[in-house]
Design a protein around this motif. Structure first.
Motif, PDB file in Angstrom:
ATOM      1  N   HIS A 213     -23.414  -6.057  24.080  1.00 29.14           N
ATOM      2  CA  HIS A 213     -23.998  -7.310  23.627  1.00 29.14           C
ATOM      3  C   HIS A 213     -24.559  -8.066  24.829  1.00 29.14           C
ATOM      4  O   HIS A 213     -24.471  -7.617  25.974  1.00 29.14           O
ATOM      5  N   THR A 214     -25.124  -9.216  24.538  1.00 30.72           N
ATOM      6  CA  THR A 214     -25.765 -10.021  25.571  1.00 30.72           C
ATOM      7  C   THR A 214     -24.853 -10.225  26.778  1.00 30.72           C
ATOM      8  O   THR A 214     -23.713 -10.670  26.636  1.00 30.72           O
ATOM      9  N   GLY A 215     -25.367  -9.896  27.948  1.00 31.95           N
ATOM     10  CA  GLY A 215     -24.631 -10.104  29.187  1.00 31.95           C
ATOM     11  C   GLY A 215     -23.761  -8.946  29.616  1.00 31.95           C
ATOM     12  O   GLY A 215     -23.278  -8.922  30.754  1.00 31.95           O
ATOM     13  N   PHE A 216     -23.527  -7.969  28.736  1.00 27.81           N
ATOM     14  CA  PHE A 216     -22.727  -6.811  29.134  1.00 27.81           C
ATOM     15  C   PHE A 216     -23.441  -6.087  30.284  1.00 27.81           C
ATOM     16  O   PHE A 216     -24.664  -5.931  30.274  1.00 27.81           O
ATOM     17  N   LYS A 217     -22.660  -5.635  31.247  1.00 28.91           N
ATOM     18  CA  LYS A 217     -23.241  -4.938  32.392  1.00 28.91           C
ATOM     19  C   LYS A 217     -22.482  -3.648  32.656  1.00 28.91           C
ATOM     20  O   LYS A 217     -21.266  -3.650  32.844  1.00 28.91           O
ATOM     21  N   SER A 218     -23.224  -2.565  32.672  1.00 22.60           N
ATOM     22  CA  SER A 218     -22.648  -1.258  32.956  1.00 22.60           C
ATOM     23  C   SER A 218     -22.845  -0.921  34.431  1.00 22.60           C
ATOM     24  O   SER A 218     -23.950  -1.043  34.969  1.00 22.60           O
ATOM     25  N   SER A 219     -21.769  -0.500  35.079  1.00 14.33           N
ATOM     26  CA  SER A 219     -21.830   0.006  36.456  1.00 14.33           C
ATOM     27  C   SER A 219     -21.349   1.450  36.433  1.00 14.33           C
ATOM     28  O   SER A 219     -20.152   1.713  36.283  1.00 14.33           O
ATOM     29  N   VAL A 220     -22.290   2.359  36.512  1.00 16.69           N
ATOM     30  CA  VAL A 220     -21.979   3.787  36.500  1.00 16.69           C
ATOM     31  C   VAL A 220     -21.974   4.261  37.949  1.00 16.69           C
ATOM     32  O   VAL A 220     -23.022   4.365  38.589  1.00 16.69           O
ATOM     33  N   LEU A 221     -20.796   4.513  38.485  1.00 15.34           N
ATOM     34  CA  LEU A 221     -20.676   4.847  39.905  1.00 15.34           C
ATOM     35  C   LEU A 221     -19.667   5.971  40.098  1.00 15.34           C
ATOM     36  O   LEU A 221     -18.502   5.847  39.715  1.00 15.34           O
ATOM     37  N   GLU A 222     -20.141   7.059  40.658  1.00 13.15           N
ATOM     38  CA  GLU A 222     -19.271   8.164  41.044  1.00 13.15           C
ATOM     39  C   GLU A 222     -19.744   8.720  42.382  1.00 13.15           C
ATOM     40  O   GLU A 222     -20.943   8.673  42.699  1.00 13.15           O
ATOM     41  N   GLN A 223     -18.802   9.258  43.130  1.00 13.41           N
ATOM     42  CA  GLN A 223     -19.146   9.909  44.392  1.00 13.41           C
ATOM     43  C   GLN A 223     -18.175  11.056  44.653  1.00 13.41           C
ATOM     44  O   GLN A 223     -17.027  11.030  44.206  1.00 13.41           O
ATOM     45  N   GLN A 224     -18.680  12.042  45.362  1.00 15.85           N
ATOM     46  CA  GLN A 224     -17.867  13.224  45.651  1.00 15.85           C
ATOM     47  C   GLN A 224     -18.336  13.833  46.974  1.00 15.85           C
ATOM     48  O   GLN A 224     -19.546  13.934  47.225  1.00 15.85           O
ATOM     49  N   MET A 225     -17.385  14.212  47.806  1.00 19.34           N
ATOM     50  CA  MET A 225     -17.691  14.862  49.081  1.00 19.34           C
ATOM     51  C   MET A 225     -16.709  16.015  49.259  1.00 19.34           C
ATOM     52  O   MET A 225     -15.541  15.812  49.588  1.00 19.34           O
ATOM     53  N   MET A 226     -17.190  17.213  49.010  1.00 18.69           N
ATOM     54  CA  MET A 226     -16.333  18.386  49.128  1.00 18.69           C
ATOM     55  C   MET A 226     -16.151  18.761  50.606  1.00 18.69           C
ATOM     56  O   MET A 226     -17.040  18.533  51.438  1.00 18.69           O
ATOM     57  N   PRO A 227     -15.009  19.340  50.959  1.00 17.91           N
ATOM     58  CA  PRO A 227     -14.775  19.729  52.363  1.00 17.91           C
ATOM     59  C   PRO A 227     -15.651  20.924  52.768  1.00 17.91           C
ATOM     60  O   PRO A 227     -16.007  21.758  51.943  1.00 17.91           O
ATOM     61  N   TRP A 228     -15.998  20.930  54.033  1.00 14.46           N
ATOM     62  CA  TRP A 228     -16.793  22.038  54.583  1.00 14.46           C
ATOM     63  C   TRP A 228     -16.058  23.360  54.374  1.00 14.46           C
ATOM     64  O   TRP A 228     -14.837  23.410  54.493  1.00 14.46           O
ATOM     65  N   PRO A 229     -16.748  24.419  53.998  1.00  8.82           N
ATOM     66  CA  PRO A 229     -18.213  24.607  54.015  1.00  8.82           C
ATOM     67  C   PRO A 229     -18.891  24.327  52.669  1.00  8.82           C
ATOM     68  O   PRO A 229     -20.066  24.645  52.496  1.00  8.82           O
ATOM     69  N   ASP A 230     -18.157  23.741  51.711  1.00  8.01           N
ATOM     70  CA  ASP A 230     -18.755  23.422  50.407  1.00  8.01           C
ATOM     71  C   ASP A 230     -19.656  22.198  50.578  1.00  8.01           C
ATOM     72  O   ASP A 230     -19.178  21.103  50.890  1.00  8.01           O
ATOM     73  N   THR A 231     -20.960  22.375  50.411  1.00  6.20           N
ATOM     74  CA  THR A 231     -21.911  21.279  50.654  1.00  6.20           C
ATOM     75  C   THR A 231     -22.222  20.469  49.397  1.00  6.20           C
ATOM     76  O   THR A 231     -23.039  19.548  49.447  1.00  6.20           O
ATOM     77  N   ARG A 232     -21.606  20.805  48.300  1.00  2.60           N
ATOM     78  CA  ARG A 232     -21.877  20.057  47.075  1.00  2.60           C
ATOM     79  C   ARG A 232     -21.275  18.657  47.202  1.00  2.60           C
ATOM     80  O   ARG A 232     -20.071  18.507  47.428  1.00  2.60           O
TER      81      ARG A 232
END
Length: 582
Positions: A213-232
């Protein structure tokens, strides 16, 4: 006497006229369970969003109880709930009754402030928007202008104190406040009509849902850092703030940024509009949004990524960002992409029971973005949330007007003969033939808001006369008005008119021979403009007049009665009018 006086007053108000002509007053929205939302901003050098919502929590005669919720920062900071009672026929916090608008003048007060100026103007949607620099789409206001391109608007200017002034605009037909603004020269506060659970076209209120509804705010936030040697690796951050909603159409601004092991992307701000009734999602650069209506924006799949309607959760397939997805689980609801485009897309989306996104996987070949919460929880962070939902569910609640169901039964009083049709408000067009409801067809039921007066009209078939309504006070009238204060089952029974009628006794039947047998020595038989398939023999010493070409009331038509058979006069006499023998 008091009740009668109030009813008459309301009638007069609905027929109000000003110098410019008749205002087509629609105050049907002013009923229990309707909520009026306003989206705005407050600030000076640094602006923040603000929201207001006025729920008509009770309506008792002309007294309207209003529950006001308000807040800042997407309902993150809220004010104490305010409850007040106002006159529906005068002024409230978000309305001035259309009739009152016609008499409004300088020196009157609104919300405790003295009105300095009253201006009555005529606007199109474009000219109204041209007076402001607000880059908002105002879906409910746009809908009003879609229904009536040139609308009368009343503008008032009022003084809050010696330093501050206020401006408010009201729609002359509905009395709704379209927007208001206050300023002290340094800080400006404005609010725009952004949402209402009332359909101006059908004049029917509807229940809200748990959707944004009016004023609702979506914050879609994800992050990922795999250990070397996985570069994904990578992060994705989408923000979406709902500015306006009307029915199942939701409009918002969107910002996004994302990166991976190859680079990053920071697209310009955009406006998105989700048309839930289709469904289709459209988008456009924010810099161009004001120049084009949302239905002309570029299509971008079917659904939003951060919320889908509850009904879509039950579907086996949806489309997000032009990528088809199949439902692969229901606890939680999970949709998996069936294609792998090179551009940004979501391989998998997870939703809660209200359709809000809880987590996702994301990929983009250009930046090397590759996030998957199922890959490794240890190297994954999820901060996805929707501001406004918690306050709405815990404090505001779903606004639910009283909606009642009208069901029609249209029949005849004679098996397999007679009938007619009933048409009326909200698309009712119901026909019936014979005494069984199985002979009915058309639209025989509809929903109406509490207190709605439903206008119904009957039309008998050519072999029937006026029907009897089961609604109190309607009798056999051609029209009937029903006030929806509860669910109603209304039966309309048409009266079949037999093909012949004997004048002396009123006896009616479907045979000339039978009518002749019951007639008096000197009598008249009326025949409807139909075909009698029989041999008609006069064998008694009677003087009978047969008047053909009659309607269902046995009144003359410009038509003929047909005898498909022989006519024999063995004794007595027969005088005929409009009888054809074949």
């Amino acid at each position: 006497m008091k009740k009668i006086a109030i009813s008459c007053l309301v009638l007069v108000l609905l027929l109000g006229v000003d110098g410019a002509g008749v205002w087509a007053i629609d105050v049907g929205w002013m009923q229990k369970g309707v909520r009026v939302w306003y989206f705005g901003a407050v600030g000076s050098t640094t602006a923040s969003d603000a929201e207001e919502a006025y729920l008509l929590s009770n309506v008792n005669g002309t007294d309207v109880q209003v529950t006001k919720h308000s807040g800042l920062n997407h309902w993150g900071t809220t004010n104490p709930v305010d409850i007040g009672t106002y006159s529906a026929l005068d002024m409230g916090p978000c309305w001035i009754h259309p009739q009152r608008l016609q008499t409004l003048q300088s020196g009157d007060t609104w919300k405790g402030q003295v009105i300095a100026t009253v201006l009555r103007e005529s606007h199109t949607y474009a000219t109204l928007k041209a007076q402001f620099s607000f880059p908002y789409l105002l879906l409910p206001i746009k809908t009003l202008f879609d229904l009536k391109a040139q609308r009368d608007v009343v503008k008032i200017v009022y003084y809050i104190n010696q330093y501050s002034t206020g401006i408010a605009y009201f729609d002359a037909d509905t009395g709704l406040m379209l927007l208001y603004e206050t300023s002290n020269g340094l800080v400006t506060v404005f609010f725009l009509l952004s949402e209402i659970n009332y359909d101006f076209a059908t004049q029917l209120a509807f229940a809200e849902d748990n959707g944004p509804h009016t004023g609702f705010k979506s914050s879609v936030l994800e992050q990922q850092m795999m250990p070397w040697p996985d570069t994904r690796s990578g992060y994705l951050f989408f923000q979406s703030s709902v500015e306006s909603r009307y029915g199942s159409t939701v409009q918002m601004w969107v910002s996004m940024s994302y990166s991976g092991n190859k680079g990053s992307a920071l697209p310009p701000y955009e406006n998105f509009c989700f048309f839930g009734s289709v469904p289709i999602l459209r988008h456009i650069a924010m810099s161009q949004a004001a120049a084009y209506p949302p239905d002309q924006w570029a299509p971008y799949g079917q659904y939003l990524w951060w919320w889908v309607p509850a009904g879509a959760l039950q579907a086996t397939a949806i489309n997000v960002f032009d990528v088809p997805m199949t439902r692969t689980a229901t606890s939680p609801y999970t949709f998996t992409a069936t294609q792998q485009p090179a551009s940004l897309y979501f391989p998998k989306l997870w939703f809660d029971n209200n359709g809000y996104l809880t987590q996702f996987s994301a990929m983009d070949s250009a930046t090397g973005l590759d996030i998957d919460p199922e890959r490794s929880a240890a190297y994954y962070n999820n901060s996805t949330s929707v501001d406004g939902v918690t306050y709405y569910v815990s404090s505001m609640g779903i606004a639910t007007p009283s909606v009642y169901h009208l069901s029609m039964t249209v029949v005849s009083d004679t098996p397999d003969k007679g009938g007619g049709s009933v048409h009326g408000d909200n698309g009712i067009a119901c026909a019936g033939h014979g005494s069984s409801p199985s002979g009915m067809s058309g639209t025989c039921q509809a929903d109406f808001s509490s207190g709605t007066t439903v206008n119904l009209y009957q039309t008998p078939d050519s072999d029937s006369t006026w029907a009897t309504w089961t609604a109190a006070g309607c009798g056999t009238n051609q029209s009937c008005q029903v006030v929806m204060s509860s669910d109603r089952n209304l039966t309309v029974t048409f009266s079949y008119s037999p093909m012949a009628k004997v004048n002396s006794s009123g006896y009616r039947c479907d045979s000339l021979t039978e009518a002749y047998a019951t007639s008096g020595p000197v009598d008249t038989i009326y025949g409807r403009a139909v075909t009698f398939a029989e041999d008609f023999t006069l064998g008694n010493s009677k003087a009978v007049t047969l008047l053909g070409g009659r309607d269902a009331w046995y009144l003359p038509l410009d038509a003929w009665t047909t005898l498909q058979g022989s006519l024999s006069i063995r004794s007595g006499s027969l005088t005929v009018e409009r009888l054809a023998i074949k």
